[in-house]
Design an enzyme around this catalytic site. Structure first.
Site, mmCIF file in Angstrom:
data_model
loop_
_atom_site.group_PDB
_atom_site.id
_atom_site.type_symbol
_atom_site.label_atom_id
_atom_site.label_comp_id
_atom_site.label_asym_id
_atom_site.label_seq_id
_atom_site.Cartn_x
_atom_site.Cartn_y
_atom_site.Cartn_z
ATOM 1 N N HIS A 33 0.837 -1.216 0.000
ATOM 2 C CA HIS A 33 0.000 0.000 0.000
ATOM 3 C C HIS A 33 0.864 1.256 0.000
ATOM 4 C CE1 HIS A 33 -2.682 -2.966 2.191
ATOM 5 N NE2 HIS A 33 -3.486 -2.566 1.235
ATOM 6 N N GLN A 57 -17.700 -6.777 -1.959
ATOM 7 C CA GLN A 57 -16.753 -7.581 -2.741
ATOM 8 C C GLN A 57 -16.291 -8.824 -1.991
ATOM 9 O OE1 GLN A 57 -13.823 -4.214 -2.867
ATOM 10 N NE2 GLN A 57 -12.309 -5.851 -2.783
ATOM 11 N N ASP A 146 -3.007 -7.569 -7.536
ATOM 12 C CA ASP A 146 -4.378 -7.888 -7.952
ATOM 13 C C ASP A 146 -4.487 -7.644 -9.453
ATOM 14 O OD1 ASP A 146 -6.010 -8.244 -5.228
ATOM 15 O OD2 ASP A 146 -4.501 -6.692 -4.966
ATOM 16 N N SER A 182 -2.640 -7.949 3.313
ATOM 17 C CA SER A 182 -3.220 -7.661 4.629
ATOM 18 C C SER A 182 -3.619 -8.954 5.326
ATOM 19 C CB SER A 182 -4.448 -6.766 4.468
ATOM 20 O OG SER A 182 -4.090 -5.561 3.819
HETATM 21 P P1 AMP Z 1 -6.232 -3.938 -0.694
HETATM 22 O O1 AMP Z 1 -6.151 -3.040 0.496
HETATM 23 O O2 AMP Z 1 -5.778 -5.328 -0.438
HETATM 24 O O3 AMP Z 1 -7.553 -3.852 -1.401
HETATM 25 O O4 AMP Z 1 -5.163 -3.381 -1.731
HETATM 26 C C1 AMP Z 1 -5.158 -2.025 -2.096
HETATM 27 C C2 AMP Z 1 -4.215 -1.841 -3.252
HETATM 28 O O5 AMP Z 1 -2.902 -2.234 -2.840
HETATM 29 C C3 AMP Z 1 -4.563 -2.699 -4.477
HETATM 30 O O6 AMP Z 1 -4.342 -1.949 -5.661
HETATM 31 C C4 AMP Z 1 -3.591 -3.833 -4.355
HETATM 32 O O7 AMP Z 1 -3.273 -4.429 -5.596
HETATM 33 C C5 AMP Z 1 -2.388 -3.146 -3.770
HETATM 34 N N1 AMP Z 1 -1.519 -4.134 -3.122
HETATM 35 C C6 AMP Z 1 -1.870 -5.069 -2.220
HETATM 36 N N2 AMP Z 1 -0.813 -5.838 -1.898
HETATM 37 C C7 AMP Z 1 0.231 -5.392 -2.650
HETATM 38 C C8 AMP Z 1 1.592 -5.776 -2.789
HETATM 39 N N3 AMP Z 1 2.114 -6.798 -2.105
HETATM 40 N N4 AMP Z 1 2.363 -5.097 -3.662
HETATM 41 C C9 AMP Z 1 1.849 -4.064 -4.383
HETATM 42 N N5 AMP Z 1 0.566 -3.644 -4.282
HETATM 43 C C10 AMP Z 1 -0.228 -4.298 -3.431
#
Ligand code: AMP
Length: 276
Positions: A33, A57, A146, A182
């Site tokens: 993030h 989702q 993702d 997360s």
């Molecule tokens: P989330 O909070 O899991 O919905 O993720 C929010 C954003 O952070 C999304 O665009 C994810 O693809 C990105 N993200 C989550 N994990 C990673 C990671 N390990 N490396 C890069 N981006 C990430």
């Protein structure tokens, strides 16, 4: 950094701000993030971090209940990366009484994650459309972790003329290769060790391609063998076109190897781009 809860406050804060960058998240921040927030800070005049655990989702009710939340910590981390605004709306602000619209993206959203998590991408597309309309950014930052979400969002933005740039940042990994997520905090010590098989499997596929392998079926088995050695059965291992997510039988250009697997109670995803 200000924390705002409603669309009127966000609109007032972004009015006349120059280049507006938006970083969509569900919180429980890790370096993945933070890499997005830093990229936004480096290229935008105003950085808005969206923090919303979007109930629509989640196809698995217990995943929603156990999803880690710590807004105070997230706010401190976002501020440390130079965010200007943390937009953390309530569920009622995003989905007021009478809310009745769903955005569905066909094709790309029906395979892999879409097939294994019914309704997931309708929830994602709807909340992303809503968020983009609430904040009206010039550019939104997403993670390659993702990859299918990125493809679905790009399709929707093009199809609905949403007029926002999409920036994609590389996957941030732990030292042993596990993609940051997360949900990783819910892995026990033994599960955390076994989870490294996901990345090792993908790397084995990349090594095979470098060594001349072009058969997608062989690559899938290569990944599955590494997972099996870590006592992990994948929900899917797929070799697809990185833009359309159509299946690829023979590697001729940029190709994505993507997988999902349960390790203990946690469902993890990962992917790696390979090329001849
Ligand atoms: P989330 O909070 O899991 O919905 O993720 C929010 C954003 O952070 C999304 O665009 C994810 O693809 C990105 N993200 C989550 N994990 C990673 C990671 N390990 N490396 C890069 N981006 C990430």
């Amino acid at each position: 950094m200000r924390i705002v809860r409603d669309v009127a406050a966000v609109r007032a804060a972004v009015a006349g701000a120059g280049r507006i960058g938006l970083v969509p998240t569900m919180g429980a921040f890790h370096e993945g993030h933070l890499s997005l927030i830093r990229a936004a800070r480096a290229t935008c005049d105003l950085v808005v971090v969206w923090l919303f655990v979007n109930p629509t989702q989640f196809n698995d009710a217990s995943d929603l209940v156990t999803y880690p939340r710590d807004e105070e910590r997230d706010a401190a981390l976002a501020a440390g990366c130079g965010a200007d605004l943390l937009f953390a709306p309530t569920v009622d602000e995003v989905y007021p009484a009478g809310f009745a619209t769903t955005v569905t993206v066909s094709g790309i959203a029906d395979v892999l994650e879409g097939a294994h998590r019914p309704g997931h991408f309708a929830g994602v597309a709807t909340v992303v459309a809503k968020m983009l309309n609430m904040v009206r950014p010039d550019v939104a930052f997403f993670g390659a972790k993702d990859a299918q979400q990125v493809a679905v969002v790009r399709r929707m933005v093009a199809d609905l003329d949403l007029g926002v740039e999409i920036e994609v940042l590389p996957i941030v990994r732990e030292a042993d290769g596990l993609a940051m997520s997360s949900r990783n905090v819910r892995l026990g010590p033994e599960e955390r060790r076994r989870a490294t098989a996901l990345h090792r499997g993908l790397e084995a596929a990349r090594t095979a391609v470098t060594g001349g392998e072009r058969d997608a079926g062989v690559l899938v088995r290569t990944v599955e063998d590494v997972l099996a050695a870590g006592a992990i059965t994948a929900e899917y291992v797929a070799v697809v076109d990185p833009d359309s997510f159509a299946p690829v039988a023979t590697i001729t250009g940029r190709t994505l190897v993507a997988l999902a697997a349960r390790v203990g109670p946690v469902r993890l995803i990962d992917n790696l781009e390979v090329a001849p």
